[in-house]
Scaffold this active site. Sequence first.
Site, PDB file in Angstrom:
ATOM      1  CG  HIS A 128       4.295 -15.701 -38.076  1.00 25.09           C
ATOM      2  ND1 HIS A 128       3.855 -15.237 -36.910  1.00 25.09           N
ATOM      3  CD2 HIS A 128       5.034 -16.646 -37.222  1.00 25.09           C
ATOM      4  CE1 HIS A 128       4.757 -15.750 -35.799  1.00 25.09           C
ATOM      5  NE2 HIS A 128       5.654 -16.393 -36.806  1.00 25.09           N
ATOM      6  CG  ASP A 165       7.106 -20.134 -32.636  1.00 22.67           C
ATOM      7  OD1 ASP A 165       7.713 -20.279 -32.488  1.00 22.67           O
ATOM      8  OD2 ASP A 165       7.235 -18.350 -32.512  1.00 22.67           O
ATOM      9  CG  HIS A 167       8.115 -15.458 -33.212  1.00 21.55           C
ATOM     10  ND1 HIS A 167       8.376 -15.880 -33.217  1.00 21.55           N
ATOM     11  CD2 HIS A 167       8.524 -14.279 -32.584  1.00 21.55           C
ATOM     12  CE1 HIS A 167      10.080 -15.694 -33.345  1.00 21.55           C
ATOM     13  NE2 HIS A 167      10.216 -14.671 -32.982  1.00 21.55           N
ATOM     14  CG  ASP A 246      10.537 -19.763 -31.378  1.00 21.35           C
ATOM     15  OD1 ASP A 246       9.630 -19.596 -30.499  1.00 21.35           O
ATOM     16  OD2 ASP A 246      10.309 -18.512 -32.484  1.00 21.35           O
TER      17      ASP A 246
HETATM   18 ZN   LIG Z   1       8.487 -18.180 -34.117  1.00 21.54          ZN
END
Ligand SMILES: [Zn+2]
Length: 310
Positions: A128, A165, A167, A246
């Site tokens: 991120h 991931d 995200h 995740d």
């Molecule tokens: Zn994540």
Amino acid sequence: MNLAFIGHHLCEDHKPGNHHPECPERLHAIADRLISSGMEVLVTHYDAPEVTLEQLWRVHDPAYVDLIFNSAPKVAGELSWIDGDTAMSLGTLPAALRAAGASILGVDLVMSDKHHAAFCCVRPPGHHAERRRSMGFCFFNNVAVGTAHALAAHGLRRIAIIDFDVHHGNGTQDIFEGDERVLFCSSFQHPFYPGHGWETDAPNIVNLPLPKLTDGPTYRAAVEKHWLPRIDAFAPELIMISAGFDGHAEDDMAHFNLHTADFGWITRELHDLAARHCHQRVVSCLEGGYHLNALGRCVSTHVDELIGHA
Ligand SMILES: [Zn+2]
């Protein structure tokens, strides 16, 4: 040839607050599972070096790097909040420097043929972290630092970064968007965090937004349709992975219904692509994964598939 397993004890000293899901116990859960599964004997451990400023500046604005250095708390117990869920403790900066340095060493080890694959078992995670912005538990973009090193120091011209991931890897996209030496593939729950930075016309970005409750068969079909042919056609000289777990059904950070076997499957597909195009060269960096037991199982399976059985 066994796998390079790169970590550092200082990565346990990043403590972003009590009850924070991105906790040092994540690394303990992985270590315990590697031992109990018998994988431990199949890896060679390395201590991650500290990343240098020059290596960070390839992907982060120098003013941003200064900001992170200057934000570091000076005393134990103090937290410095960088955004709403991203905090620095006394041990964060040393951990972040090792986490980014791990991918540098991983790239050097696979490019020198000492190992065909490397797993960077480090925290804080990185995907991120944008060129000028820290967020989502991330400070320096570890996978981007390694990729930029492979481009600059090893002269590679085509690197694929695969981010599974749950995200979106907004930081990695921000850094490499429009850079045709890098093919960036990110799958993620959508709509969901971080919610910005994924829309693009850049031909080197292959985003795969998927709805909540996406299960293994749906995920595999999407990857087979949208990613595998693109990566094959790109013919990467190195595959980098942002390995976030995740999306596991037991992980309550998000709402995918993936299972350990699904993470094993995608790792095997990437290993096969690396075998076809780049002497099995893969460098994988740990990103998310917050259910400790599921994380341990997933990483053990991921490492097993990275080693390969060819
Ligand atoms: Zn994540």
